[in-house]
Scaffold this motif. Structure first.
Motif, mmCIF file in Angstrom:
data_model
loop_
_atom_site.group_PDB
_atom_site.id
_atom_site.type_symbol
_atom_site.label_atom_id
_atom_site.label_comp_id
_atom_site.label_asym_id
_atom_site.label_seq_id
_atom_site.Cartn_x
_atom_site.Cartn_y
_atom_site.Cartn_z
ATOM 1 N N GLU A 87 -18.965 43.104 -117.644
ATOM 2 C CA GLU A 87 -19.961 43.095 -118.612
ATOM 3 C C GLU A 87 -21.050 44.994 -117.851
ATOM 4 O OE1 GLU A 87 -21.043 40.541 -121.647
ATOM 5 O OE2 GLU A 87 -18.829 40.872 -122.291
ATOM 6 N N ALA A 88 -21.589 43.974 -116.320
ATOM 7 C CA ALA A 88 -22.173 44.385 -116.103
ATOM 8 C C ALA A 88 -21.843 45.660 -115.344
ATOM 9 C CB ALA A 88 -22.602 43.307 -114.699
ATOM 10 N N TYR A 127 -19.294 52.759 -121.847
ATOM 11 C CA TYR A 127 -19.657 51.791 -121.259
ATOM 12 C C TYR A 127 -18.152 50.828 -122.002
ATOM 13 C CZ TYR A 127 -24.374 53.439 -120.461
ATOM 14 O OH TYR A 127 -25.248 54.314 -119.791
ATOM 15 N N GLY A 128 -17.858 50.875 -123.003
ATOM 16 C CA GLY A 128 -16.746 50.781 -123.511
ATOM 17 C C GLY A 128 -16.159 50.721 -122.902
ATOM 18 N N ARG A 157 -23.480 30.983 -117.341
ATOM 19 C CA ARG A 157 -22.214 31.414 -117.297
ATOM 20 C C ARG A 157 -22.204 31.179 -119.474
ATOM 21 N NH1 ARG A 157 -20.468 27.746 -113.328
ATOM 22 N NH2 ARG A 157 -21.977 27.089 -113.441
ATOM 23 N N ASN A 177 -19.717 47.826 -127.378
ATOM 24 C CA ASN A 177 -19.845 49.403 -126.876
ATOM 25 C C ASN A 177 -17.437 49.641 -126.541
ATOM 26 O OD1 ASN A 177 -22.384 49.794 -125.990
ATOM 27 N ND2 ASN A 177 -21.650 48.903 -124.150
ATOM 28 N N ARG A 178 -16.979 48.359 -126.582
ATOM 29 C CA ARG A 178 -15.539 48.102 -127.175
ATOM 30 C C ARG A 178 -15.696 48.886 -128.465
ATOM 31 N NH1 ARG A 178 -10.503 45.611 -125.008
ATOM 32 N NH2 ARG A 178 -9.549 45.341 -127.048
ATOM 33 N N MET A 236 -26.982 47.526 -115.405
ATOM 34 C CA MET A 236 -28.242 47.413 -115.879
ATOM 35 C C MET A 236 -28.158 46.382 -116.694
ATOM 36 S SD MET A 236 -29.049 51.457 -117.275
ATOM 37 C CE MET A 236 -27.538 51.566 -118.006
ATOM 38 N N PRO A 237 -28.907 45.644 -116.229
ATOM 39 C CA PRO A 237 -29.287 44.188 -117.022
ATOM 40 C C PRO A 237 -29.206 43.754 -118.429
ATOM 41 C CG PRO A 237 -30.717 44.503 -115.424
ATOM 42 C CD PRO A 237 -30.518 45.427 -115.455
ATOM 43 N N THR A 264 -21.596 48.654 -117.505
ATOM 44 C CA THR A 264 -23.096 48.697 -117.655
ATOM 45 C C THR A 264 -23.659 49.065 -116.460
ATOM 46 O OG1 THR A 264 -24.100 47.166 -117.961
ATOM 47 C CG2 THR A 264 -23.376 48.450 -120.057
ATOM 48 N N GLN A 319 -18.511 38.217 -117.622
ATOM 49 C CA GLN A 319 -19.944 38.736 -117.923
ATOM 50 C C GLN A 319 -20.586 39.684 -116.419
ATOM 51 O OE1 GLN A 319 -21.623 34.832 -117.417
ATOM 52 N NE2 GLN A 319 -23.003 34.589 -119.129
ATOM 53 N N ARG A 337 -21.237 40.808 -124.615
ATOM 54 C CA ARG A 337 -22.040 41.437 -124.882
ATOM 55 C C ARG A 337 -22.119 42.716 -124.732
ATOM 56 N NH1 ARG A 337 -26.162 42.400 -119.939
ATOM 57 N NH2 ARG A 337 -24.631 43.848 -119.069
ATOM 58 N N LYS A 369 -16.000 51.855 -119.905
ATOM 59 C CA LYS A 369 -15.541 51.468 -118.657
ATOM 60 C C LYS A 369 -15.318 49.501 -118.770
ATOM 61 C CE LYS A 369 -19.129 53.962 -116.473
ATOM 62 N NZ LYS A 369 -20.069 54.922 -117.704
ATOM 63 N N LEU A 370 -16.290 49.156 -119.613
ATOM 64 C CA LEU A 370 -15.587 48.152 -119.626
ATOM 65 C C LEU A 370 -13.735 47.896 -119.751
ATOM 66 C CD1 LEU A 370 -16.402 44.634 -119.908
ATOM 67 C CD2 LEU A 370 -16.440 45.050 -122.460
ATOM 68 N N ILE A 371 -13.182 48.763 -121.002
ATOM 69 C CA ILE A 371 -12.188 48.307 -120.942
ATOM 70 C C ILE A 371 -11.008 48.878 -119.645
ATOM 71 C CG2 ILE A 371 -9.849 49.157 -122.047
ATOM 72 C CD1 ILE A 371 -11.843 49.377 -124.474
ATOM 73 N N GLU A 382 -29.152 34.733 -110.425
ATOM 74 C CA GLU A 382 -28.537 34.532 -111.466
ATOM 75 C C GLU A 382 -26.542 33.795 -111.941
ATOM 76 O OE1 GLU A 382 -29.426 36.733 -114.746
ATOM 77 O OE2 GLU A 382 -31.470 36.496 -115.057
ATOM 78 N N ILE A 383 -26.288 32.961 -111.868
ATOM 79 C CA ILE A 383 -24.885 32.907 -111.857
ATOM 80 C C ILE A 383 -24.103 32.927 -113.032
ATOM 81 C CG2 ILE A 383 -22.993 30.950 -110.830
ATOM 82 C CD1 ILE A 383 -25.568 30.238 -109.345
ATOM 83 N N ILE A 384 -23.039 34.202 -112.982
ATOM 84 C CA ILE A 384 -22.460 34.779 -113.839
ATOM 85 C C ILE A 384 -20.774 34.223 -113.110
ATOM 86 C CG2 ILE A 384 -23.982 36.176 -114.783
ATOM 87 C CD1 ILE A 384 -22.300 37.753 -113.639
ATOM 88 N N ASN A 385 -20.187 34.847 -115.114
ATOM 89 C CA ASN A 385 -18.511 34.931 -114.685
ATOM 90 C C ASN A 385 -17.821 35.723 -115.137
ATOM 91 O OD1 ASN A 385 -18.644 35.274 -117.461
ATOM 92 N ND2 ASN A 385 -18.869 32.846 -118.531
ATOM 93 N N ILE A 390 -30.401 30.524 -111.799
ATOM 94 C CA ILE A 390 -30.416 30.755 -113.357
ATOM 95 C C ILE A 390 -29.074 30.807 -113.872
ATOM 96 C CG2 ILE A 390 -30.990 31.702 -115.308
ATOM 97 C CD1 ILE A 390 -33.330 32.996 -113.996
#
Lengths: 419, 506
Positions: free
Chosen positions: B49-50, B65-66, A8, A18-19, B56-57, B53, B46, A14, B68-70, B40-43, A5
């Protein structure tokens, strides 16, 4: 067989929720950092965001773990010198990597760096203008050109296929069918009743019944004029617009650094207005003994000398309002910066102009005096105005660039009292 | 002559499919049982973001989580860190994320590594089989997200957030180590959740019902707990007197997720070692079949050696033992011992010598966790190759002592010490609920059992406040400092009332 799948193109961000949660949680720290940043940098540089640093110890997520002390055993790779029984000096600084143990080293490892991240421009401005508020009501006016909003406006008989309203069309087809077949059906019912009572075959009646049934069957299920379309009209949507008057004394006593401070103040006000209005005009008026409307470049950078008559600028401002910016259509903001010099007799004229011609039309008028010296006549006279129009007129005193933002906040602090 | 799958290094969906097919065929030849794959192909965005979290999908929202993302974004943008080539999720179908930035060669390696290596590990290792539910996890995460966002609507974001803060703090203490939880589907979970609510409302909590009776002279008050409880979140979910039903449910959600990740924490070395063994094997087989060419293979070898690199302890890049290296080395060595044993191996691993390597390898991968796996299979050769040595840092001694090294006298000791390193029970302090002052002020009593005289960290007071927030009344934790002197941490206990607490506690 695996399924592949391509995700992209899935909606991004998403993680935005959270940010935002994070930013909200550390509002206090971020706010402090933003305030610091504003003091440090030129406000004209507002296109980028800002790198924010917060104390990493604030953001630690705690877990139970063990501290230093006791016996810690550890297996390490890459031995090229030790034999069993060797003694190794304990690394100085008890938190050293060598042997002080997994507990502290690994759990706090990620917190070692400063917690730094970049706020986007919007987020930065959000923090900058948080809990500030524009005083007085916001007038809205139909600008005539700017924006239209498509609105639903019932149904129409003509339209493009994409707007076809199927339910409506079928309803109207049904109405038409009922209406058109009604006389035939009535006749048919009458004939059939007659036919039944007579109890005998009648060629003519039979023919007529068949004819009527044919006619009913021939009524089309749907016809062109049954088609109904959704009607969408473009409604002009009111845009709110504001005009900001920048008034500045450019007489010889105003130095470059004073002008720079004034400029920062104007930028702040502009950014702030931008968040509240879709359209903003800026009028630059500079003055010494006479006032002149100029462009931004001349306003800030061309140098003149001479005495100072402030009322000339106020007069020009009110003339321009009368001329181009009807108070019914525009939200008017005035911002005057000066080092406080004025002809003594002129200050009274200024107050009179403000009271009679400008303040009644203005949303807000602010005066900042950038000087390290004592206040002069203009300040004294304006003080009376500030008491008279507490919600329309604000004045503050600025000495160093660091005062600008706090002063600005003071002037626009949300809702001292609602007018 | 078989054909190359691709003559250049740009990937496309078709080529990934072709590689997956080819790798899958070989894997089948080895008898690797897997869940069906969902690639699954992601950039990069993404992927980050993965990361945030923890893979966890579907994750509920929380500021951490924010954060960690930052952090991830910041480090990635500054070039401090590369992103993983993949993330793989223990679910059925097994979801693997592939980065769009990867070259075709990387994609092939990642497919071999994640979709066949990790995947077969998830499906067959006894810990995953008995403790996690690959079928239900996605559904459960979805349920959790919906439930928590519903709670946010009903009770406010702040209330939920602070509750989650405390739950996350205690997350490592929310697992059953010995009891197997029942796998559940989302619909069952929802039905059960409603049932639980009804039941709990009907039940009058023991803590409220108890009206203290005067004790007969000499009679000891009955203990609230018959046995100590190590699963703190479970205890709080079931027993905390003041929690509302939704709060209990959220504690439960955090507990369940923690439980789901628990086997992954226990099998890092094995899991990565197994996946590395298989990506190495499968890629080499592709090469032998002529499906990839030399340049492809060179790139693969380059990446592979980066993945399993182990900087020595005195290198600035040293960051603990690389689980990929250790696991890869042990699995490779098992194969070697089966096929080409030395005299030493005959002495150490008589049960492996001459056996079918594939069978032995699968048995090793499927029946152990890191601790027991190392204890069972770490060979003298691997210890020598990695130069493993064990040090003991005793705060009563003036120096750190080298306890054992990779020599005849040291093999056993090093092996035991390394295995102990992977015993989660040693890594985390052992803290258990021992009693509740149910006759007086409902103080919760916990006890920390020391391991190697190690004290609790400086943040323990903060932790007590998290406990107190969930428990609702005072919390009291007894521990010891390195000298054995008792240390008591408390939160929310009214000093003047302390005197009235139950006698004979601890």
């Amino acid at each position: 067989m695996s399924q592949i799948i391509d995700r992209r193109l899935n909606p991004k961000h998403r993680g935005q929720v959270n940010r935002q949660r994070f930013l909200k949680r550390y509002r206090k720290q971020i706010k402090a950092a933003v305030n610091g940043a504003i003091k440090g940098r030129s406000v004209t540089d507002t296109n980028g965001g800002e790198i924010i640093t917060i104390d990493p110890s604030d953001t630690v997520e705690h877990q139970f773990h063990t501290g230093n002390g006791g016996v810690k055993q550890r297996v390490l790779p890459g031995n090229d010198r030790f034999k069993a029984g060797d003694q190794i000096e304990r690394p100085s600084g008890s938190k050293g990597q060598g042997g002080s143990g997994e507990g502290s080293a690994s759990n706090e490892g990620e917190g070692d760096d400063l917690f730094q991240f970049e706020l986007s421009r919007d987020e930065f401005l959000q923090f900058m203008f948080e809990d500030l508020e524009l005083p007085n009501l916001v007038k809205r006016h139909i600008d005539g050109v700017d924006t239209y909003k498509p609105v639903r406006a019932g149904f129409t008989n003509e339209g493009i296929p994409g707007r076809l309203n199927i339910v409506r069309s079928l309803k109207s087809a049904m109405m038409r069918r009922i209406a058109m077949s009604a006389p035939y059906k009535r006749e048919l019912a009458r004939l059939k009743a007659e036919y039944d009572t007579k109890q005998h075959t009648d060629e003519v009646t039979e023919q007529r019944i068949k004819g009527l049934e044919k006619k009913i069957a021939a009524i089309p299920f749907i016809d062109d004029f049954d088609l109904k379309y959704n009607l969408v009209l473009n409604e002009p949507s009111p845009t709110s617009q504001a005009v900001m008057f920048c008034l500045m004394d450019v007489s010889g006593s105003m130095t470059e650094s004073t002008k720079e401070m004034a400029k920062r103040y104007y930028m702040l006000l502009y950014l702030f207005l931008q968040r509240n209005y879709e359209k903003i005009d800026v009028v630059f008026i500079r003055h010494h003994t006479t006032a002149k409307e100029v462009n931004e470049q001349d306003f800030f950078y061309s140098r003149e000398t001479g005495g100072t008559i402030v009322s000339s600028a106020l007069k020009l401002m009110s003339d321009i309002i009368d001329d181009r910016y009807s108070p019914d259509e525009w939200n008017i903001y005035g911002a005057q910066a000066s080092d406080g010099d004025n002809w003594n007799e002129d200050s009274l004229t200024c107050v009179k102009l403000l009271r009679e011609r400008i303040l009644p039309n203005c949303q807000h008028f602010s005066y900042i005096e950038i000087t390290a010296r004592d206040h002069q006549a203009l300040w004294q006279e304006y003080s009376g105005l500030a008491e008279e129009y507490p919600h329309y007129f604000a004045m503050e005193h600025i000495i160093t660039p660091a005062d600008i933002y706090p002063t600005f906040r003071k002037m626009f602090k949300a809702n001292q009292e609602i007018v | 002559m078989t054909q190359l799958i691709s003559d250049n290094n740009d990937w496309s969906i078709e080529k990934i499919q072709a590689f997956d097919l080819a790798i899958g065929e070989i894997a089948e030849g080895y008898g690797l049982e897997i869940y069906s794959n969902q690639i699954e192909i992601i950039n990069a965005a993404q992927m980050m973001e993965a990361y945030a979290t923890i893979g966890m999908p579907i994750g509920y929202n929380h500021w951490s989580y924010g954060k960690k993302l930052i952090q991830t974004e910041q480090q990635y943008q500054k070039g401090y860190m590369g992103l993983a080539y993949e993330i793989v999720i223990n679910s059925n179908p097994c979801i693997a994320y592939l980065m769009e930035e990867n070259t075709l060669c990387m994609q092939a390696m990642v497919i071999a590594h994640a979709c066949y290596g990790h995947n077969s590990f998830f499906k067959n290792n006894y810990l995953f089989k008995s403790w996690t539910d690959a079928e239900g996890i996605i559904d459960y995460l979805l349920f959790a997200k919906q439930y928590i966002s519903e709670c946010e609507h009903r009770h406010g974001v702040e209330a939920v957030e602070s509750l989650l803060d405390s739950c996350h703090a205690l997350m490592n203490f929310g697992v059953d180590r010995y009891k197997r939880p029942y796998p559940m589907s989302a619909s069952e979970e929802r039905a059960k959740q409603q049932q639980r609510e009804i039941d709990q409302q009907r039940m009058i909590n023991d803590l409220w019902r108890t009206v203290p009776k005067a004790l007969a002279p000499g009679e000891q008050p009955e203990r609230f707990l018959k046995e100590p409880q190590e699963n703190l979140l479970y205890f709080l979910e079931k027993q905390a007197p003041l929690l509302e039903q939704w709060q209990r449910e959220i504690i439960r959600i955090v507990r369940k997720i923690s439980q789901y990740f628990y086997p992954q924490k226990q099998t890092q070395v094995m899991n990565e070692g197994w996946a590395s063994f298989w990506h190495y094997r499968l890629m080499n087989d592709l090469y032998d079949q002529g499906k990839i060419d030399d340049s492809f293979m060179l790139e693969f070898m380059h990446m592979h050696s980066a993945v399993i690199a182990q900087p020595p302890f005195d290198s600035p890049y040293f960051n603990g033992i690389n689980p990929y290296t250790l696991g890869f080395a042990i699995f490779n060595d098992i194969k070697r011992v089966c096929e080409e044993p030395t005299d030493e191996d005959r002495e150490w691993f008589s049960e492996l010598v001459g056996k079918d390597w594939l069978e032995q390898l699968k048995f090793a991968a499927y029946s152990f966790k890191d601790e027991s796996f190392i204890l069972q299979y770490l060979s003298p050769k691997v210890m020598r190759d990695l130069g493993l040595f064990s040090i003991v840092d005793d705060d009563r001694e003036p120096t750190i002592k080298v306890d054992a090294i990779h020599d005849e006298q040291g093999y056993e000791k090093v092996r035991e010490a390394l295995a102990a390193d992977y015993n989660l029970g040693n890594r985390e302090p052992n803290i258990q609920v021992v009693d509740v002052a149910h006759r007086t002020d409902r103080t919760l009593y916990l006890h920390h059992t020391q391991f190697n005289r190690q004290p609790l960290a400086a943040n323990t007071d903060v932790m007590l406040h998290h406990l107190q927030r969930l428990w609702g009344f005072g919390v009291h934790l007894t521990s010891q400092d390195p000298t054995g002197a008792p240390v008591i941490y408390t939160a929310g206990i009214n000093e003047s009332r302390q005197a009235t607490r139950d006698t004979a506690i601890i």
